[in-house]
Design a protein around this motif. Structure first.
Motif, mmCIF file in Angstrom:
data_model
loop_
_atom_site.group_PDB
_atom_site.id
_atom_site.type_symbol
_atom_site.label_atom_id
_atom_site.label_comp_id
_atom_site.label_asym_id
_atom_site.label_seq_id
_atom_site.Cartn_x
_atom_site.Cartn_y
_atom_site.Cartn_z
ATOM 1 N N THR A 106 0.855 -1.204 0.000
ATOM 2 C CA THR A 106 0.000 0.000 0.000
ATOM 3 C C THR A 106 0.880 1.239 0.000
ATOM 4 O OG1 THR A 106 -0.138 -0.109 2.420
ATOM 5 C CG2 THR A 106 -1.952 -1.116 1.167
ATOM 6 N N LYS A 107 1.800 1.294 -0.991
ATOM 7 C CA LYS A 107 2.708 2.433 -1.056
ATOM 8 C C LYS A 107 1.967 3.755 -1.263
ATOM 9 C CE LYS A 107 6.540 -0.246 -2.991
ATOM 10 N NZ LYS A 107 7.420 -0.416 -4.171
ATOM 11 N N HIS A 108 0.790 3.671 -1.877
ATOM 12 C CA HIS A 108 0.035 4.890 -2.132
ATOM 13 C C HIS A 108 -0.315 5.631 -0.841
ATOM 14 C CE1 HIS A 108 -3.101 1.916 -1.248
ATOM 15 N NE2 HIS A 108 -3.871 2.926 -0.900
ATOM 16 N N LYS A 109 -0.322 4.898 0.291
ATOM 17 C CA LYS A 109 -0.649 5.534 1.569
ATOM 18 C C LYS A 109 0.420 6.565 1.953
ATOM 19 C CE LYS A 109 -4.570 3.787 3.062
ATOM 20 N NZ LYS A 109 -5.737 4.665 3.366
ATOM 21 N N TYR A 110 1.681 6.287 1.584
ATOM 22 C CA TYR A 110 2.730 7.259 1.857
ATOM 23 C C TYR A 110 2.474 8.551 1.073
ATOM 24 C CZ TYR A 110 5.654 3.827 4.285
ATOM 25 O OH TYR A 110 6.151 2.924 5.181
ATOM 26 N N GLN A 111 2.068 8.397 -0.178
ATOM 27 C CA GLN A 111 1.793 9.570 -1.002
ATOM 28 C C GLN A 111 0.589 10.347 -0.446
ATOM 29 O OE1 GLN A 111 3.539 10.798 -3.949
ATOM 30 N NE2 GLN A 111 2.328 12.489 -3.116
ATOM 31 N N GLU A 112 -0.441 9.615 -0.020
ATOM 32 C CA GLU A 112 -1.622 10.268 0.542
ATOM 33 C C GLU A 112 -1.264 11.023 1.820
ATOM 34 O OE1 GLU A 112 -4.463 7.170 1.089
ATOM 35 O OE2 GLU A 112 -5.007 7.049 -1.041
ATOM 36 N N ALA A 113 -0.431 10.400 2.648
ATOM 37 C CA ALA A 113 0.012 11.058 3.887
ATOM 38 C C ALA A 113 0.799 12.313 3.560
ATOM 39 C CB ALA A 113 0.851 10.096 4.721
ATOM 40 N N LEU A 114 1.692 12.201 2.579
ATOM 41 C CA LEU A 114 2.499 13.359 2.172
ATOM 42 C C LEU A 114 1.610 14.472 1.625
ATOM 43 C CD1 LEU A 114 5.334 14.517 1.855
ATOM 44 C CD2 LEU A 114 5.455 13.414 -0.395
ATOM 45 N N ASP A 115 0.585 14.124 0.873
ATOM 46 C CA ASP A 115 -0.346 15.118 0.331
ATOM 47 C C ASP A 115 -1.041 15.877 1.465
ATOM 48 O OD1 ASP A 115 0.299 14.360 -2.228
ATOM 49 O OD2 ASP A 115 -1.460 13.072 -2.495
ATOM 50 N N ALA A 121 -1.448 20.826 4.762
ATOM 51 C CA ALA A 121 -1.371 21.479 6.075
ATOM 52 C C ALA A 121 -0.376 22.640 6.050
ATOM 53 C CB ALA A 121 -0.984 20.463 7.149
ATOM 54 N N LEU A 122 0.751 22.427 5.371
ATOM 55 C CA LEU A 122 1.759 23.487 5.267
ATOM 56 C C LEU A 122 1.296 24.629 4.367
ATOM 57 C CD1 LEU A 122 5.012 21.356 5.127
ATOM 58 C CD2 LEU A 122 4.441 23.058 6.869
ATOM 59 N N ARG A 123 0.466 24.321 3.406
ATOM 60 C CA ARG A 123 -0.094 25.384 2.571
ATOM 61 C C ARG A 123 -0.983 26.306 3.418
ATOM 62 N NH1 ARG A 123 -4.527 26.973 0.209
ATOM 63 N NH2 ARG A 123 -5.740 25.226 1.033
ATOM 64 N N ILE A 124 -1.722 25.697 4.344
ATOM 65 C CA ILE A 124 -2.616 26.468 5.212
ATOM 66 C C ILE A 124 -1.828 27.187 6.300
ATOM 67 C CG2 ILE A 124 -4.570 26.300 6.816
ATOM 68 C CD1 ILE A 124 -5.355 23.704 5.248
ATOM 69 N N GLU A 125 -0.852 26.470 6.889
ATOM 70 C CA GLU A 125 -0.022 27.038 7.958
ATOM 71 C C GLU A 125 1.449 26.816 7.598
ATOM 72 O OE1 GLU A 125 -1.046 25.542 11.810
ATOM 73 O OE2 GLU A 125 -3.132 26.193 11.685
ATOM 74 N N PRO A 126 2.048 27.694 6.821
ATOM 75 C CA PRO A 126 3.421 27.497 6.337
ATOM 76 C C PRO A 126 4.463 27.364 7.437
ATOM 77 C CG PRO A 126 2.310 29.233 5.104
ATOM 78 C CD PRO A 126 1.421 28.903 6.256
ATOM 79 N N LEU A 127 4.193 27.900 8.634
ATOM 80 C CA LEU A 127 5.182 27.862 9.714
ATOM 81 C C LEU A 127 4.915 26.744 10.722
ATOM 82 C CD1 LEU A 127 5.564 31.707 10.381
ATOM 83 C CD2 LEU A 127 6.934 30.238 8.896
ATOM 84 N N ASN A 128 4.037 25.827 10.403
ATOM 85 C CA ASN A 128 3.702 24.748 11.324
ATOM 86 C C ASN A 128 4.888 23.779 11.444
ATOM 87 O OD1 ASN A 128 2.609 22.119 12.301
ATOM 88 N ND2 ASN A 128 0.659 23.218 12.241
ATOM 89 N N LYS A 129 5.547 23.773 12.614
ATOM 90 C CA LYS A 129 6.757 22.965 12.810
ATOM 91 C C LYS A 129 6.452 21.472 12.764
ATOM 92 C CE LYS A 129 9.212 26.442 15.550
ATOM 93 N NZ LYS A 129 9.847 26.752 16.855
ATOM 94 N N GLU A 130 5.328 21.066 13.350
ATOM 95 C CA GLU A 130 4.967 19.648 13.344
ATOM 96 C C GLU A 130 4.799 19.138 11.922
ATOM 97 O OE1 GLU A 130 1.285 16.725 14.768
ATOM 98 O OE2 GLU A 130 1.381 18.797 15.480
#
Length: 352
Positions: free
Chosen positions: A306-315, A320-329
């Motif tokens: 289920t390698k696609h799950k890594y891509q989905e997680a990355l997406d 999240a970073l698009r919404i909050e660019p400075l989010n350290k987590e």
């Protein structure tokens, strides 16, 4: 096990849940057991005073003592300055009118000097009771019976922390009668106006203005708060049960869905966590917490088949970073996922 009573803590941070706790009463310590508990809490939380602050307090104490200060042992004076004390605020007086049953708020008497943050919820509750005060730091609520001859600790529950609770309405009524002839309501309005103006200058958290109302928790929200309490003590299973109960009462209670997802992740229930995050994001597509929790859930489910799950997680993390660019987590999670994604890409797909 001896007798016990229930009391409530209102944390200064609005992100921490109001909690209902219980304390056992040791024999012969009905009065001091709770005060000792509260003192210990204040002594280990909320920061410390600087040496200059301690010196200022010492000089204030000397001024208050007046001529008697010269007769006070310097060691005793130092002890008094360093001693952790509790400010006891009577919200509902224990008088004949209340059958000598009162409700008190207990605060750190050094909160101002320690620079503790404003406790919006406790301040609002106190103001509902007619007390024009700013509460700083964590606050405790407890009920007592005290007619000067007898003293007894009584239960106060989380359900009673609202503007419509009977004891709050009684306190408000008593304060109104007392202040009617002295323009008390105008003074209260002026006080809240000043407080809100100061908050506009200092509060960057986007918190709403203070009002003289404390919104009553719904049954679903009460269950959610109990879930939060269970989560904080590490009882993930109990937390999920409470959040599920809350969602049975109110299926659109987003914080309960989001928190149930996090509790599910703690128990390794990645599929269930992903489902809850999907429900949150259907209602709130910009909910960063749900995006990051879904990313974690998808990462936990990913494997060579289920390698696609890594891509989905990355997406999810990239969104999240698009919404909050400075989010350290999110930044840390993105870096880790990129490494994992590249590693998995180099592994041949297994055929079933």
């Amino acid at each position: 096990m001896g007798p016990s009573f229930k009391y409530v803590i209102i944390p200064a941070s609005s992100f921490d849940a109001i909690q209902e706790l219980s304390l056992e009463i040791p024999e012969g310590q009905e009065v001091e057991c709770f005060l000792n508990k509260v003192k210990k809490h204040f002594s280990v939380t909320g920061g410390e005073r600087s040496e200059s602050q301690k010196e200022n307090q010492k000089q204030l104490l000397i001024k208050q003592l007046g001529e008697a200060a010269s007769n006070v042992d310097p060691t005793m004076l130092e002890t008094a300055v360093n001693m952790q004390m509790v400010e006891n605020i009577s919200l509902l007086p224990n008088s004949a009118e209340t059958s000598y049953v009162g409700v008190n708020m207990y605060c750190d008497d050094q909160a101002q000097m320690k620079g503790l943050e404003l406790n919006n919820r406790a301040s609002q509750l106190a103001q509902c009771c007619g007390k024009l005060i700013e509460v700083r730091g964590d606050a405790f609520l407890a009920r007592v019976f005290d007619n000067e001859d007898d003293f007894k600790r009584m239960d106060l529950t989380i359900q009673e922390v609202s503007s419509s609770a009977a004891w709050v309405m009684k306190a408000h009524e008593m304060a109104r009668r007392k202040e009617q002839s002295g323009g008390g309501y105008q003074a209260q309005k002026d006080f809240l106006d000043r407080l809100n103006k100061k908050k506009l200058r200092t509060d960057k958290g986007g918190n709403p203005p203070l009002t003289t109302e404390v919104r009553e928790l719904s049954p679903a929200e009460i269950e959610k708060e109990e879930g939060n309490a269970a989560f904080k003590r590490g009882d993930w299973k109990a937390a999920i049960e409470r959040y599920t109960s809350a969602l049975t009462l109110d299926p659109k209670l987003i914080p309960a869905l989001n928190n149930r997802a996090l509790a599910a992740l703690k128990l390794g229930m990645a599929k269930e966590a992903e489902i809850d995050c999907n429900l949150v994001l259907e209602c709130e597509p910009l909910n960063v917490k749900a995006l990051l929790r879904r990313a974690t859930a998808r990462e936990q489910q990913a494997n060579s088949n289920t390698k696609h799950k890594y891509q989905e997680a990355l997406d999810d993390v990239i969104e999240a970073l698009r919404i909050e660019p400075l989010n350290k987590e999110a930044a840390v999670q993105k870096s880790r996922l990129l490494q994992l994604f590249e590693q998995e890409r180099s592994v041949p797909e297994q055929k079933i």
